[in-house]
Design a protein around this motif. Structure first.
Motif, PDB file in Angstrom:
ATOM      1  N   GLY A  86     -17.864 -36.636  43.219  1.00 23.14           N
ATOM      2  CA  GLY A  86     -18.971 -35.840  42.535  1.00 23.14           C
ATOM      3  C   GLY A  86     -18.587 -34.699  41.660  1.00 23.14           C
ATOM      4  N   HIS A  87     -17.214 -34.895  41.037  1.00 20.44           N
ATOM      5  CA  HIS A  87     -16.368 -34.002  40.282  1.00 20.44           C
ATOM      6  C   HIS A  87     -16.191 -34.675  38.743  1.00 20.44           C
ATOM      7  N   HIS A  88     -17.246 -34.594  38.221  1.00 19.76           N
ATOM      8  CA  HIS A  88     -17.156 -35.338  36.925  1.00 19.76           C
ATOM      9  C   HIS A  88     -16.290 -34.623  35.872  1.00 19.76           C
ATOM     10  N   GLU A  89     -16.359 -33.215  36.001  1.00 18.04           N
ATOM     11  CA  GLU A  89     -15.504 -32.403  35.031  1.00 18.04           C
ATOM     12  C   GLU A  89     -14.039 -33.019  35.034  1.00 18.04           C
ATOM     13  N   ARG A  90     -13.839 -32.895  36.286  1.00 15.80           N
ATOM     14  CA  ARG A  90     -12.230 -33.078  36.792  1.00 15.80           C
ATOM     15  C   ARG A  90     -11.961 -34.503  36.109  1.00 15.80           C
ATOM     16  N   ALA A  91     -12.903 -35.654  36.322  1.00 10.25           N
ATOM     17  CA  ALA A  91     -12.641 -36.818  35.659  1.00 10.25           C
ATOM     18  C   ALA A  91     -12.687 -36.724  34.299  1.00 10.25           C
ATOM     19  N   LEU A  92     -13.458 -36.023  33.543  1.00 12.29           N
ATOM     20  CA  LEU A  92     -13.397 -35.380  32.235  1.00 12.29           C
ATOM     21  C   LEU A  92     -12.076 -35.179  31.570  1.00 12.29           C
ATOM     22  N   LYS A  93     -11.491 -34.016  32.392  1.00  5.36           N
ATOM     23  CA  LYS A  93     -10.074 -33.679  32.298  1.00  5.36           C
ATOM     24  C   LYS A  93      -9.181 -34.756  32.170  1.00  5.36           C
ATOM     25  N   LYS A  94      -9.106 -35.772  32.881  1.00  2.00           N
ATOM     26  CA  LYS A  94      -8.132 -36.810  33.132  1.00  2.00           C
ATOM     27  C   LYS A  94      -8.491 -37.788  31.856  1.00  2.00           C
ATOM     28  N   LEU A  95      -9.584 -37.957  31.339  1.00  2.00           N
ATOM     29  CA  LEU A  95      -9.666 -38.767  29.967  1.00  2.00           C
ATOM     30  C   LEU A  95      -9.256 -37.932  28.943  1.00  2.00           C
ATOM     31  N   GLY A  96      -9.451 -36.817  29.119  1.00  6.27           N
ATOM     32  CA  GLY A  96      -8.886 -35.706  28.007  1.00  6.27           C
ATOM     33  C   GLY A  96      -7.365 -35.883  27.595  1.00  6.27           C
ATOM     34  N   LYS A  97      -6.794 -36.266  28.819  1.00  8.11           N
ATOM     35  CA  LYS A  97      -5.401 -36.251  28.584  1.00  8.11           C
ATOM     36  C   LYS A  97      -4.763 -37.650  28.052  1.00  8.11           C
ATOM     37  N   PRO A 129       5.649 -34.596  48.139  1.00  8.31           N
ATOM     38  CA  PRO A 129       6.128 -33.922  47.060  1.00  8.31           C
ATOM     39  C   PRO A 129       5.320 -34.464  45.677  1.00  8.31           C
ATOM     40  N   PRO A 130       5.357 -33.764  44.707  1.00 10.65           N
ATOM     41  CA  PRO A 130       4.573 -34.256  43.476  1.00 10.65           C
ATOM     42  C   PRO A 130       5.226 -35.595  43.132  1.00 10.65           C
ATOM     43  N   ILE A 131       4.530 -36.622  42.526  1.00 12.17           N
ATOM     44  CA  ILE A 131       4.921 -37.473  41.749  1.00 12.17           C
ATOM     45  C   ILE A 131       4.263 -37.449  40.387  1.00 12.17           C
ATOM     46  N   ARG A 132       4.750 -38.406  39.382  1.00 14.73           N
ATOM     47  CA  ARG A 132       4.219 -38.273  38.212  1.00 14.73           C
ATOM     48  C   ARG A 132       2.793 -38.679  37.941  1.00 14.73           C
ATOM     49  N   SER A 133       1.917 -37.860  37.642  1.00 15.24           N
ATOM     50  CA  SER A 133       0.410 -38.005  37.757  1.00 15.24           C
ATOM     51  C   SER A 133      -0.114 -38.085  36.189  1.00 15.24           C
ATOM     52  N   ASP A 134       0.791 -37.904  35.139  1.00 12.26           N
ATOM     53  CA  ASP A 134       0.317 -38.247  33.714  1.00 12.26           C
ATOM     54  C   ASP A 134       0.372 -39.670  33.075  1.00 12.26           C
ATOM     55  N   GLN A 135       0.844 -40.642  33.849  1.00 12.68           N
ATOM     56  CA  GLN A 135       0.884 -41.970  33.376  1.00 12.68           C
ATOM     57  C   GLN A 135      -0.880 -42.536  33.148  1.00 12.68           C
ATOM     58  N   PRO A 136      -0.983 -43.192  32.208  1.00 11.34           N
ATOM     59  CA  PRO A 136      -2.507 -43.478  31.775  1.00 11.34           C
ATOM     60  C   PRO A 136      -2.975 -44.182  32.905  1.00 11.34           C
ATOM     61  N   ASP A 137      -2.637 -45.301  33.663  1.00  6.89           N
ATOM     62  CA  ASP A 137      -3.128 -45.687  35.013  1.00  6.89           C
ATOM     63  C   ASP A 137      -3.635 -44.877  36.032  1.00  6.89           C
ATOM     64  N   ARG A 138      -2.775 -43.915  36.309  1.00  4.37           N
ATOM     65  CA  ARG A 138      -2.644 -42.942  37.336  1.00  4.37           C
ATOM     66  C   ARG A 138      -3.715 -41.967  36.780  1.00  4.37           C
ATOM     67  N   LEU A 139      -3.789 -41.491  35.775  1.00  5.97           N
ATOM     68  CA  LEU A 139      -5.008 -40.716  35.279  1.00  5.97           C
ATOM     69  C   LEU A 139      -6.260 -41.230  35.422  1.00  5.97           C
ATOM     70  N   MET A 140      -6.205 -42.626  34.956  1.00  9.20           N
ATOM     71  CA  MET A 140      -7.847 -43.062  34.961  1.00  9.20           C
ATOM     72  C   MET A 140      -8.208 -43.502  36.539  1.00  9.20           C
ATOM     73  N   LEU A 141      -7.312 -43.760  37.574  1.00  8.61           N
ATOM     74  CA  LEU A 141      -7.527 -43.985  38.655  1.00  8.61           C
ATOM     75  C   LEU A 141      -7.873 -42.651  39.488  1.00  8.61           C
ATOM     76  N   ASP A 142      -7.266 -41.729  39.158  1.00  7.64           N
ATOM     77  CA  ASP A 142      -7.719 -40.209  39.785  1.00  7.64           C
ATOM     78  C   ASP A 142      -9.107 -39.750  39.239  1.00  7.64           C
ATOM     79  N   GLY A 143      -9.254 -40.069  38.009  1.00 11.40           N
ATOM     80  CA  GLY A 143     -10.521 -39.818  37.367  1.00 11.40           C
ATOM     81  C   GLY A 143     -11.648 -40.582  37.967  1.00 11.40           C
ATOM     82  N   LEU A 144     -11.501 -41.814  38.385  1.00 10.95           N
ATOM     83  CA  LEU A 144     -12.655 -42.655  39.093  1.00 10.95           C
ATOM     84  C   LEU A 144     -12.675 -41.985  40.417  1.00 10.95           C
ATOM     85  N   TYR A 145     -11.636 -41.912  41.103  1.00  8.25           N
ATOM     86  CA  TYR A 145     -11.725 -41.062  42.446  1.00  8.25           C
ATOM     87  C   TYR A 145     -12.539 -39.704  42.336  1.00  8.25           C
TER      88      TYR A 145
END
Length: 352
Positions: free
Chosen positions: A157-168, A136-152
């Motif tokens: 190979g999905h840099h647009e998704r990584a950019l969206k994480k940075l934009g948040k 089930p979903p957990i909070r994914s909008d915390q800064p450290d989680r956003l950045m770790l997801d962005g690195l993943y």
């Protein structure tokens, strides 16, 4: 915080449950019961050396040397709390990245069983579950989680998704400094993580806003590093952006030290004469002017005065990267720039 592991003891656990690779929860079991207050008290003794399972259930089991969590020191290096001589597996996994980047001894006790370690993603490991895919979903909008997801996503190979994480992160431009402010980043290790993601994005996407992020975050990291009261000796970073009663711990130190050197082959300290071993390099100036200006940057051998590389560039009020390839037989180098009467701001110089 670097200490020998002689007499390392596994006493009470800190956590009562652990997250596994699928983000399911396992309750603690066995003889080592969770007792956070007792562990904090026991690990405060001057000669204490304790270990316990981290949030993913991993245990730093032994070796010669590793990093413990903190010395109880906060702003200015003042002793404000008791130290915590607790050696975490995940913190030392993170600190190992720092040690390798700067050619320092690596922490021991990091036996890899292939399990989930949240810091694996820093090295591009894809055996990792991003927070926004957990069910089930957990909070994914915390800064450290956003950045770790962005690195993943960047590693996948999905840099647009990584950019969206940075934009948040929702940075805003400060009109006085013309740099980004980050009101959502309240912990210094979050600042370092954003910087690491930005530098990795810049290897595949060349955008002006990413360059401004890089400069802005570097400025924050340098300005927020603590200095020892009385001597001015550089120490580390407190957990909180506003130091208050927070402490300098190994997690904040490792992330920000990594961030300062991210994407570079060499790092130079203030007042240190830059030296390079023999080889071919690219020297990258990150610079801007107060208006349009024709500038020149060059790198020379200060002993002979011989030019190692130079380049002309047209500047404006946006930061840009100016790359100059050089080849050197080794030794000291000097970096120079000139734009006539127009003021030029050089934010950083990288050697790649």
């Amino acid at each position: 915080m670097w200490r020998d592991l002689t007499g390392l003891t596994y006493g009470p656990n800190y956590y009562s449950d652990y997250l596994t690779p699928g983000w399911s929860v396992l309750r603690s079991a066995g003889p080592h019961k969770p007792d956070k207050p007792s562990l904090v008290r026991l690990a405060a003794a001057p000669d204490a050396r304790y270990t316990a399972r981290d949030k993913n259930g991993h245990l730093l089991a032994g070796g010669k040397f590793a990093f413990h969590e903190h010395n109880g020191r906060g702003a200015g290096g003042e002793q404000t709390q008791r130290p915590f001589h607790q050696f975490w597996f995940d913190d030392n996994w993170l600190a190992r990245h720092m040690a390798r980047a700067y050619g320092c001894p690596e922490p021991d006790g990091l036996d890899d069983d292939g399990g989930h370690v949240r810091w694996r993603v820093l090295s591009g490991d894809l055996n990792w579950t991003p927070h926004d895919r957990v069910r089930p979903p957990i909070r994914s909008d915390q800064p450290d989680r956003l950045m770790l997801d962005g690195l993943y996503y960047l590693a996948a190979g999905h840099h647009e998704r990584a950019l969206k994480k940075l934009g948040k992160i929702r940075a805003t431009v400060n009109p006085a400094t013309r740099l980004y402010d980050y009101p959502a980043l309240r912990e210094n290790y979050h600042v370092g993580l954003v910087k690491i993601l930005v530098e990795q994005l810049l290897t595949v996407v060349d955008r002006p806003e990413l360059i401004l992020h890089s400069v802005s975050l570097r400025d924050l990291i340098i300005r927020r590093q603590q200095r020892e009261t009385g001597t001015g000796r550089l120490l580390g970073w407190t957990s909180s952006v506003e130091p208050g009663g927070t402490l300098m711990n190994i997690e904040s130190l490792a992330v920000n030290a990594l961030a300062l050197g991210a994407g570079s082959l060499a790092t130079f300290e203030p007042d240190q004469t830059p030296t390079l071993p023999p080889g071919a390099y690219t020297v990258e100036f990150v610079m801007r002017s107060e208006g349009e200006a024709a500038a020149r940057v060059d790198i020379v051998d200060p002993r002979s005065g011989a030019a190692l590389g130079e380049r002309g560039v047209s500047l404006d009020d946006r930061f840009q990267r100016v790359a100059v390839p050089i080849s050197t037989a080794g030794g000291t180098v000097a970096f120079r720039w000139n734009a006539g009467r127009r003021p030029v701001e050089v934010a950083e110089i990288r050697v790649r």
